[in-house]
Design a protein around this motif. Sequence first.
Motif, PDB file in Angstrom:
ATOM      1  N   SER A 158      -4.373 -49.976 100.577  1.00 59.12           N
ATOM      2  CA  SER A 158      -5.373 -50.887 101.113  1.00 59.12           C
ATOM      3  C   SER A 158      -5.020 -52.337 100.801  1.00 59.12           C
ATOM      4  O   SER A 158      -5.220 -52.763  99.656  1.00 59.12           O
ATOM      5  CB  SER A 158      -6.738 -50.550 100.532  1.00 59.12           C
ATOM      6  N   PRO A 159      -4.561 -53.115 101.742  1.00 61.39           N
ATOM      7  CA  PRO A 159      -4.123 -52.730 103.073  1.00 61.39           C
ATOM      8  C   PRO A 159      -2.717 -52.129 103.019  1.00 61.39           C
ATOM      9  O   PRO A 159      -1.894 -52.555 102.205  1.00 61.39           O
ATOM     10  CB  PRO A 159      -4.106 -54.051 103.842  1.00 61.39           C
ATOM     11  N   ALA A 160      -2.471 -51.168 103.857  1.00 61.91           N
ATOM     12  CA  ALA A 160      -1.171 -50.481 103.888  1.00 61.91           C
ATOM     13  C   ALA A 160      -0.176 -51.314 104.688  1.00 61.91           C
ATOM     14  O   ALA A 160       0.104 -51.030 105.841  1.00 61.91           O
ATOM     15  CB  ALA A 160      -1.321 -49.094 104.477  1.00 61.91           C
ATOM     16  N   ILE A 161       0.365 -52.355 104.064  1.00 63.45           N
ATOM     17  CA  ILE A 161       1.283 -53.243 104.785  1.00 63.45           C
ATOM     18  C   ILE A 161       2.745 -52.877 104.581  1.00 63.45           C
ATOM     19  O   ILE A 161       3.605 -53.379 105.293  1.00 63.45           O
ATOM     20  CB  ILE A 161       1.053 -54.721 104.413  1.00 63.45           C
ATOM     21  N   LEU A 162       3.036 -52.015 103.600  1.00 63.72           N
ATOM     22  CA  LEU A 162       4.420 -51.613 103.360  1.00 63.72           C
ATOM     23  C   LEU A 162       4.766 -50.362 104.138  1.00 63.72           C
ATOM     24  O   LEU A 162       3.911 -49.516 104.386  1.00 63.72           O
ATOM     25  CB  LEU A 162       4.646 -51.338 101.866  1.00 63.72           C
ATOM     26  N   GLN A 163       6.037 -50.246 104.508  1.00 64.91           N
ATOM     27  CA  GLN A 163       6.501 -48.993 105.079  1.00 64.91           C
ATOM     28  C   GLN A 163       6.471 -47.949 103.959  1.00 64.91           C
ATOM     29  O   GLN A 163       6.545 -48.293 102.777  1.00 64.91           O
ATOM     30  CB  GLN A 163       7.905 -49.151 105.647  1.00 64.91           C
ATOM     31  N   SER A 164       6.378 -46.679 104.323  1.00 68.06           N
ATOM     32  CA  SER A 164       6.194 -45.641 103.300  1.00 68.06           C
ATOM     33  C   SER A 164       7.334 -45.584 102.291  1.00 68.06           C
ATOM     34  O   SER A 164       7.121 -45.301 101.118  1.00 68.06           O
ATOM     35  CB  SER A 164       5.976 -44.276 103.947  1.00 68.06           C
ATOM     36  N   GLY A 165       8.559 -45.878 102.693  1.00 65.64           N
ATOM     37  CA  GLY A 165       9.694 -45.855 101.778  1.00 65.64           C
ATOM     38  C   GLY A 165       9.995 -47.198 101.139  1.00 65.64           C
ATOM     39  O   GLY A 165      10.925 -47.326 100.355  1.00 65.64           O
TER      40      GLY A 165
END
Length: 199
Positions: free
Chosen positions: A61-68
């Motif tokens: 929150s907020p998910a601004i990064l790529q998962s890796g």
Amino acid sequence: ADLMAVNRFMSNMVLGNDSVETFAPPARSASNSSVTSLFEWFGDDRREIDAKELDERWHTSPAILQSGEHVEMAFKGRRDMTAFTPKRLIIVDVQGLTGKRVKYISVPWTTVTAFGVRSAGSFMDKDSEMVVYTDIMNEPQNGDQPPQPGMAMLEQDFSKDKVDLIAIHSYLSARCIRAGQHSATVAAPMPAEIAAGST
């Protein structure tokens, strides 16, 4: 509109597919002390914070990064933040009196052409600085107005004695050289000895 979906799409387009190797840098000696002077508070000088905590937050929150993608170094001022990931420099600019309006700026390492750090000088000089030069030259304008200067130069102020400038310089050296050797779709993890800095 789902802004996080737009962010994921743009991240994949600009930074490449989510293909960063998992990398957890060793713990760094971040300064968790509060702002020590009125000058630092008004100047919004940044101090190092725990990159792992910011990494966890930016994956949810907020998910601004790529998962890796992972935060390797992080700095916070009064409200604004700066973070280094394997793929980009992220600058968070909190705007307005309430802070509800937030601007996230992502600068891919592949756009960085030069950088520098400057230590604080005399007793009265309370901040050190990092300057990053990019090939992002103009921000397009609406209508008939000419382009305005873009992000060709990004400057960040740090609180004196609350960041390790040599570690920042070493990080930028290794990261920008790696970005020059690799495409944006292949971001190599930061070597542990550089990520650890001098403690």
